[in-house]
Design a protein around this motif. Structure first.
Motif, PDB file in Angstrom:
ATOM      1  N   VAL A 321       0.857  -1.184   0.000  1.00 17.81           N
ATOM      2  CA  VAL A 321       0.000   0.000   0.000  1.00 17.81           C
ATOM      3  C   VAL A 321       0.894   1.235   0.000  1.00 17.81           C
ATOM      4  CG1 VAL A 321      -1.939  -1.107   1.173  1.00 17.81           C
ATOM      5  CG2 VAL A 321      -0.140   0.001   2.535  1.00 17.81           C
ATOM      6  N   LYS A 322       0.295   2.393  -0.165  1.00 18.22           N
ATOM      7  CA  LYS A 322       1.050   3.641  -0.208  1.00 18.22           C
ATOM      8  C   LYS A 322       1.670   3.932   1.158  1.00 18.22           C
ATOM      9  CE  LYS A 322      -1.545   5.762  -3.982  1.00 18.22           C
ATOM     10  NZ  LYS A 322      -2.276   4.541  -4.342  1.00 18.22           N
ATOM     11  N   SER A 325       0.063   5.741   4.412  1.00 19.20           N
ATOM     12  CA  SER A 325      -1.376   5.916   4.203  1.00 19.20           C
ATOM     13  C   SER A 325      -2.145   5.272   5.361  1.00 19.20           C
ATOM     14  CB  SER A 325      -1.796   5.273   2.885  1.00 19.20           C
ATOM     15  OG  SER A 325      -1.696   3.862   2.962  1.00 19.20           O
ATOM     16  N   ALA A 327      -3.931   2.831   5.335  1.00 20.39           N
ATOM     17  CA  ALA A 327      -3.898   1.376   5.229  1.00 20.39           C
ATOM     18  C   ALA A 327      -2.540   0.782   5.562  1.00 20.39           C
ATOM     19  CB  ALA A 327      -4.300   0.954   3.808  1.00 20.39           C
ATOM     20  N   ASP A 328      -1.517   1.620   5.771  1.00 17.59           N
ATOM     21  CA  ASP A 328      -0.157   1.138   6.018  1.00 17.59           C
ATOM     22  C   ASP A 328      -0.017   0.722   7.483  1.00 17.59           C
ATOM     23  OD1 ASP A 328       2.525   0.582   6.079  1.00 17.59           O
ATOM     24  OD2 ASP A 328       3.143   2.408   5.050  1.00 17.59           O
ATOM     25  N   TYR A 346       4.854   0.591   3.659  1.00 19.04           N
ATOM     26  CA  TYR A 346       4.364   0.191   2.333  1.00 19.04           C
ATOM     27  C   TYR A 346       3.562  -1.107   2.381  1.00 19.04           C
ATOM     28  CZ  TYR A 346       7.717   3.565   0.435  1.00 19.04           C
ATOM     29  OH  TYR A 346       8.419   4.707   0.150  1.00 19.04           O
ATOM     30  N   TYR A 348       0.081  -3.441   4.094  1.00 14.74           N
ATOM     31  CA  TYR A 348      -1.061  -3.752   4.949  1.00 14.74           C
ATOM     32  C   TYR A 348      -1.010  -5.234   5.288  1.00 14.74           C
ATOM     33  CZ  TYR A 348      -5.644  -5.369   6.294  1.00 14.74           C
ATOM     34  OH  TYR A 348      -6.658  -5.988   6.970  1.00 14.74           O
ATOM     35  N   TYR A 396      -5.795   2.566  -1.329  1.00 13.26           N
ATOM     36  CA  TYR A 396      -4.412   2.887  -1.006  1.00 13.26           C
ATOM     37  C   TYR A 396      -3.409   1.871  -1.564  1.00 13.26           C
ATOM     38  CZ  TYR A 396      -6.993   5.788   2.276  1.00 13.26           C
ATOM     39  OH  TYR A 396      -7.878   6.686   2.828  1.00 13.26           O
ATOM     40  N   THR A 397      -3.879   0.915  -2.352  1.00 19.03           N
ATOM     41  CA  THR A 397      -2.961  -0.098  -2.870  1.00 19.03           C
ATOM     42  C   THR A 397      -2.071   0.493  -3.947  1.00 19.03           C
ATOM     43  OG1 THR A 397      -4.630  -0.848  -4.453  1.00 19.03           O
ATOM     44  CG2 THR A 397      -4.509  -2.006  -2.350  1.00 19.03           C
ATOM     45  N   ASN A 398      -0.854  -0.021  -4.046  1.00 19.87           N
ATOM     46  CA  ASN A 398       0.082   0.433  -5.067  1.00 19.87           C
ATOM     47  C   ASN A 398      -0.262  -0.201  -6.408  1.00 19.87           C
ATOM     48  OD1 ASN A 398       1.337   1.963  -3.179  1.00 19.87           O
ATOM     49  ND2 ASN A 398       3.278   0.859  -3.194  1.00 19.87           N
TER      50      ASN A 398
END
Length: 715
Positions: A321-322, A325, A327-328, A346, A348, A396-398
């Motif tokens: 994830v970002k 964020s 979600a991290d 980076y 989750y 928020y996923t990369n």
């Protein structure tokens, strides 16, 4: 496409030229054994596996990586239509094999692909689907190949280029066993051996009714309403499609309960290859994904197999994830000073409720509380472990193909417990044998209209001659003014297909930077889970082929579209309808208005009167149509456009073919360089023809020429 039917001598000259050209790296034309990336249900073979030993005598053991070599002249002097190979394995399990044979014309060698039949693997650069066979130790097995459509070589073994065939051992059970070729017979009925009876369908577990707890169901799946289309009314359309991709492993990945990354981190260690670990991280590229534009990751289904039946099975997941964020979850642990998280981020991660409480008590402030994983009961020996990305995490996923998603084995108990046990017996290890990744892709593309065409063609996955649809764009009503961005296939079957495994492809122009010249098809298979007896498959063509506008759209409207049916519970499916979504390339016009005013003065002697007259001429409108610049050949063979033709032009062509990221032909250069079979694009054949000007086999003024005319120069 260009024909490449030049002689052996011509080919040898080409190889000599490329290998000796000072500014062209030799690795450009290195020849390796066939790279095999197997389509389901065939296992995946390691790329560029090279045979270690060639064995010509019958009765000798052929280990993994070795091959049996035979000669067509030993079987027949002409008219060889079939060949059956009988071998005996020294193991029980799955056997994966390859077969190749020499032919009289370019490309002089073909590999047998279990999905497509005999194909040109381009020296191992094109993936080949191996054939998988069920074997029992000591029991002979026969496999046959239909050669009736091939123009075979019958040159004796002693000739410079003998007519040869090869039978390869790619994989021989978990024990890496060997086979012994007992006999090779010609012109009999082709024998089709038994396929492995190994479960390879994530939707056909041992216990389809086993309960799964804690897994959310907020996300999309590949069945039901899995695509949408919206005409935005401004010359664009937004298309969404939810699809799944699968991957399988040649060797199972062992997951060991109790050994996680946090445990290693708390000890100041990083797990190395071979260390016990309870998780595995997949790159999105592992599933064959090359384009993450507009992608939302929905879920991961891990395929777990065990030697003993499992009762309770607990697991979780995570993904990139970002950084920083909400979600991290790992970054939140870092900020709280959790030991071993000094460089975390980076990512989750799910974690159990007790762990979440411990982290919160230790000062971790989660903005998104980690999910508690999933629990199965009565899991069995073949487990489809479904993990869904929480909806609040998805934004928020990369979105890089090298980003990762993980599966984590937390806890498992054996189904059969000893009578005197006081504590549950733990399933310490399980085998991860494959996975399915589900994701949604949404793009906005130029759009004019779509064309729908009724097809009604039946595809049989077990019949290599009938398992694929090849349909020309012309038959679909697409012409050269149209850029294609998406294609929908409407499918039906007379019975439940269950999991439908397929792939798609399209012709592309010479400008496309694709692995295969004039063709685009992604590695790895797509699948529709729980397809039922009907499915609508929306293929959004990836950026590598369709681009984002008319300048980068490489789909060739003079070519064809491909749909291959690789596996399903139904023996056959029907492609009922194909709909193509396209944009028409338009011209731009400009208008100008010109107004001119004139004045005159009149004078009289008795009374001076000044009169000013203003005249406005009619408005003139000029319309200019901006058309693409029309280029013409300035000098045949002048690939680098320096107004001369010599070996540097041939070298430049080879550089652009082998390393298109660093070397590109200009539009003028492409026109000038296409000297052989003009109109079909620039290839190594053009480079050869330009190169041999220097040895007086051909003159620059002879260009353009055909392949046949070029062949005659080498006779």
């Amino acid at each position: 496409m260009k024909k490449r039917n030049f002689s052996r001598r011509l080919k040898a000259s080409m190889m000599s030229f490329v290998m000796t050209a000072s500014c062209v790296p030799a690795a450009m034309v290195s020849i390796s054994a066939g790279a095999v990336n197997v389509a389901s249900p065939v296992i995946s073979i390691t790329a560029n596996k090279k045979a270690e030993a060639e064995i010509e005598e019958l009765g000798k053991g052929i280990g993994v990586g070795d091959k049996y070599v035979g000669y067509t002249a030993d079987l027949a002097k002409s008219g060889l239509k079939t060949v059956n190979i009988t071998f005996t394995p020294d193991f029980t399990g799955n056997f994966s094999c390859g077969f190749g044979i020499g032919i009289t014309k370019d490309p002089y060698w073909l590999e047998y692909d279990s999905v497509k039949g005999f194909i040109d693997s381009k020296g191992g650069k094109i993936d080949v689907n191996a054939t998988e066979i069920a074997c029992t130790a000591g029991e002979p097995v026969t496999i046959g190949f239909d050669l009736s459509k091939l123009d075979l070589k019958y040159d004796a073994k002693t000739s410079e280029y003998p007519g040869k065939f090869e039978f390869r051992n790619y994989y021989a059970g978990e024990t890496k066993g060997s086979i012994t070729v007992d006999k090779v017979e010609a012109n009999g009925t082709v024998v089709v051996p038994e396929k492995p009876d190994k479960p390879d369908n994530p939707d056909k577990p041992d216990n389809p009714d086993k309960p799964v707890e804690n897994v959310p169901h907020n996300n999309k799946t590949t069945n039901g309403d899995n695509w949408s289309f919206k005409d935005n009314g401004d010359g664009t359309a937004t298309i969404r499609s939810t699809v799944a991709r699968q991957v399988s492993f040649e060797e199972p990945i062992v997951l060991t309960q109790g050994f996680d990354e946090d445990t290693y981190a708390s000890q100041g260690k990083t797990p190395e290859e071979g260390d016990p670990i309870n998780s595995h991280k997949f790159k999105y590229s592992d599933f064959g994904i090359t384009d993450m534009d507009g992608v939302t990751i929905e879920s991961l289904t891990a395929i777990i197999e065990t030697d003993e039946a499992v009762d309770t099975f607990m697991y979780g997941g995570g993904l990139n994830v970002k950084q920083g964020s909400p979600a991290d979850t790992e970054y939140a642990k870092k900020l709280a000073g959790i030991e071993g998280k000094e460089t975390a981020g980076y990512w989750y991660n799910d974690c159990g409720e007790d762990q979440v409480k411990e982290f919160i008590d230790a000062g971790v402030k989660f903005e998104i509380t980690p999910s508690g994983g999933a629990t199965m009961t009565g899991a069995g020996t073949y487990i489809k472990a479904y993990w869904e990305v929480p909806a609040e995490v998805q934004p928020y996923t990369n979105t890089k193909v090298e980003d990762e998603i993980s599966f984590q084995y937390w806890y498992g108990t054996k189904a059969e417990q000893s009578e005197d046990t006081t504590e549950p017996e733990i399933a310490e290890t399980v085998n991860l044998t494959g996975a399915v990744l589900t994701y949604t892709k949404e793009v906005t593309v130029p759009y004019t209209a779509s064309i729908s065409k009724k097809v009604g063609e039946m595809l049989e996955h077990a019949n290599k001659d009938k398992n694929a649809l090849h349909m020309s764009y012309e038959d679909l009503g697409i012409d050269e003014t149209m850029d294609v961005y998406a294609i929908r296939f409407d499918i039906s079957a007379k019975s439940d297909v269950d999991k439908l495994v397929y792939n798609t492809g399209t012709s592309v122009t010479a400008d496309a930077n694709t692995e295969q010249e004039y063709w685009y098809q992604e590695n790895g298979d797509y699948c529709v889970l729980e397809a039922g007896d009907k499915a609508e498959i929306m293929w959004i063509i990836p950026t590598a082929a369709a681009g984002v506008d008319s300048k980068t759209n490489f789909v060739d409207p003079t070519g064809e579209v491909y749909f291959g049916y690789y596996y399903g519970e139904a023996d056959a499916i029907s492609i009922d309808n194909v709909e193509v979504y396209y944009d028409v390339q338009t011209t731009t016009t400009t208008s100008t208005t010109t107004t001119r005013t004139t004045s005159s003065t009149t004078t009289t002697t008795s009374t001076t009167t000044t009169t000013t007259t203003t005249t406005t001429e009619p408005t003139t409108t000029t319309t200019t149509t901006i058309e693409p610049t029309t280029l013409s050949v300035t000098m045949w063979g002048d690939a680098n456009v320096d107004n001369q033709v010599n070996v540097s032009d041939a070298v430049f062509i080879m550089q652009t073919l082998s390393n298109p990221n660093d070397y590109k032909l200009s539009e003028q250069g492409k026109l000038n360089a296409d000297v052989v079979d003009n109109g079909d694009g620039v290839t190594a054949t053009d480079a050869l023809a330009i190169q041999v000007i220097g040895i007086n086999l051909i003159k620059q003024t002879d260009f353009p020429v055909t392949t046949e005319q070029l062949n005659e120069k080498f006779v």
